[in-house]
Design an enzyme around this catalytic site. Sequence first.
Site, mmCIF file in Angstrom:
data_model
loop_
_atom_site.group_PDB
_atom_site.id
_atom_site.type_symbol
_atom_site.label_atom_id
_atom_site.label_comp_id
_atom_site.label_asym_id
_atom_site.label_seq_id
_atom_site.Cartn_x
_atom_site.Cartn_y
_atom_site.Cartn_z
ATOM 1 N N SER A 1 -9.492 -0.792 7.008
ATOM 2 C CA SER A 1 -9.022 -0.483 5.555
ATOM 3 C C SER A 1 -8.415 -1.836 5.106
ATOM 4 O O SER A 1 -8.011 -1.762 4.049
ATOM 5 C CB SER A 1 -8.032 0.623 5.613
ATOM 6 O OG SER A 1 -8.958 1.745 5.452
ATOM 7 N N LYS B 1 0.808 -1.268 -0.085
ATOM 8 C CA LYS B 1 0.102 -0.003 0.168
ATOM 9 C C LYS B 1 0.943 1.408 -0.035
ATOM 10 O O LYS B 1 1.803 1.196 0.861
ATOM 11 C CB LYS B 1 -1.048 0.084 1.333
ATOM 12 C CG LYS B 1 -1.874 1.189 1.319
ATOM 13 C CD LYS B 1 -2.730 0.737 2.503
ATOM 14 C CE LYS B 1 -3.867 1.935 2.659
ATOM 15 N NZ LYS B 1 -4.783 1.587 3.661
ATOM 16 N N SER C 1 -9.442 1.507 2.753
ATOM 17 C CA SER C 1 -8.682 2.221 1.870
ATOM 18 C C SER C 1 -7.676 1.514 1.087
ATOM 19 O O SER C 1 -6.914 1.857 0.400
ATOM 20 C CB SER C 1 -8.081 3.425 2.591
ATOM 21 O OG SER C 1 -7.240 2.863 3.746
HETATM 22 N N1 GLN Z 1 -13.164 3.798 6.175
HETATM 23 C C1 GLN Z 1 -12.581 4.236 7.299
HETATM 24 C C2 GLN Z 1 -12.087 5.575 7.222
HETATM 25 O O1 GLN Z 1 -12.486 6.143 6.089
HETATM 26 C C3 GLN Z 1 -11.426 3.326 7.626
HETATM 27 C C4 GLN Z 1 -10.072 3.775 6.993
HETATM 28 C C5 GLN Z 1 -8.877 3.002 7.198
HETATM 29 O O2 GLN Z 1 -9.099 2.020 8.022
HETATM 30 N N2 GLN Z 1 -7.728 3.708 6.838
HETATM 31 O O3 GLN Z 1 -11.374 6.240 8.006
#
Ligand code: GLN
Length: 487
Positions: free
Chosen positions: A175, A76, A151
């Site tokens: 994410s 990532k 994400s």
């Molecule tokens: N969907 C969550 C957010 O938008 C989780 C994001 C993540 O775990 N980086 O913050």
Amino acid sequence: MIARGIKQLRRAFDEGETTPEALVDEALRRIESGDSELGAFLHLASEQARKRASDSTLRYRAGNARPLEGIPIALKDVICTAEMPTTCASRLLDGYRPPYSATVVERLEGAGAIIVGKVNNDEFAMGSSTENSGYQLTRNPWDPSRTPGGSSGGSAAAVAARFVPAALGTDTGGSIRQPASFCGIVGLKPTYGRVSRYGLVAYASSLDQIGPLASSAEDCAEILQIVAGGDPRDSTCVTHPVPSYLAELGQPLAGLRLGLPREYWGEGLAPDVASSARGALEVYRELGAELVELELPHTEYAVAAYYLVATAEASSNLARFDGVRYGVRKSAEGGSLLEMYKATRHDGFGSEVKRRIMLGTYALSAGYYDAYYLKALKVRSLIRDDFLRAFARCDAIVGPTMPDVAFPIGAYVDDPLQMYLTDIFTVTANLAGLPAISFPCGVGGGGLPVGLQLIAPAFAESLLLRAVHRYQQATDWHHRVPARYAE
Ligand code: GLN
């Protein structure tokens, strides 16, 4: 070959059936032919990967191969790599090259893994669909009109399309698990502090964790085994001994108590998700697990608490992107320093990142701190206590990872709050610092994968990996590959 799993690949190398060079070539070929549609990769390090692969091939020949020798891996793009750009999918960090690599990268490379490139994510890991990337859309390999989740959408899509056997993602509020669920693969968020975050660009520091995505629990165990463990360069990383995840995978599940929180199995669940998830419970029962109904009563406040804590921390963490120290600088001719900051942040950040910086700044501001941020911290403690009480009655908690299957690209562009609400089952593990895993357990509407989540007490990753491994020995959901990416 890629679809075979790390253990089998190692055997194929050992027996001379294939070589790391051939495997890396296969990965690069698959990416080059399939990624123009998928959009998973932001940076492909072909030349470097080929060079490393020839070193790995020599090591195999010389009989001194390391545990992940020759295994291609994607990262990532929020994880720092000294030899590749690291953009966090933000325009503000266009072309940015960190001066050092993250500890996880050093450990993977030290174990012989080959980093083939950097994959897309929501900008600074803020989002649930990878649509917030400043560069490109990533599509779901099962249905290109759907999101892969986010994400870590690029990590999940690259593994689901079998471009690479495994990838690293990060999980602040789901994410790793949410895109794993949407793409039909396994994603593990380790306990807070289990994996070093040195060299991870911070989103919300009290929640962020790095973890593996792969097609099986066994491959997640292979990766965690290498990246877990204390790191003097990250003071939040604990020095607890790392168990042998791989050796413990085979232990039976008889007597395992799985807790079913009423709040995770009730209203709001799509019927196809609920029925696949219930089917998986039957498998667990046959494997000797006992199902225990229980409550996690503060679940309904989790999304609100999460989006206050996460945005508050983000507003502070992202203050460093000022056009002076990192990435792209924008300034008007003859403008002041303040104008330079403003122009850089105005042009560099996307709208979701700006929204979160503003929300977080508001929640932390004098006069609102007690009402929002402090209140969210109190709710966080209550959520943690819910889990501690639940773990007196069960060994792990089970429920669907997401209320529904992967949603269409664009479904929530005008309503970010609705998208936030879909994180209901994943944010709780981050707020409580607990390890959690998502794995495929069926197929819902449109042939899209359904994910099941297990949450365990702190540092019980071994239990999670074993529980999913045993399930995967009894079922074959994890062997399904989207037709257009099947070999
Ligand atoms: N969907 C969550 C957010 O938008 C989780 C994001 C993540 O775990 N980086 O913050």
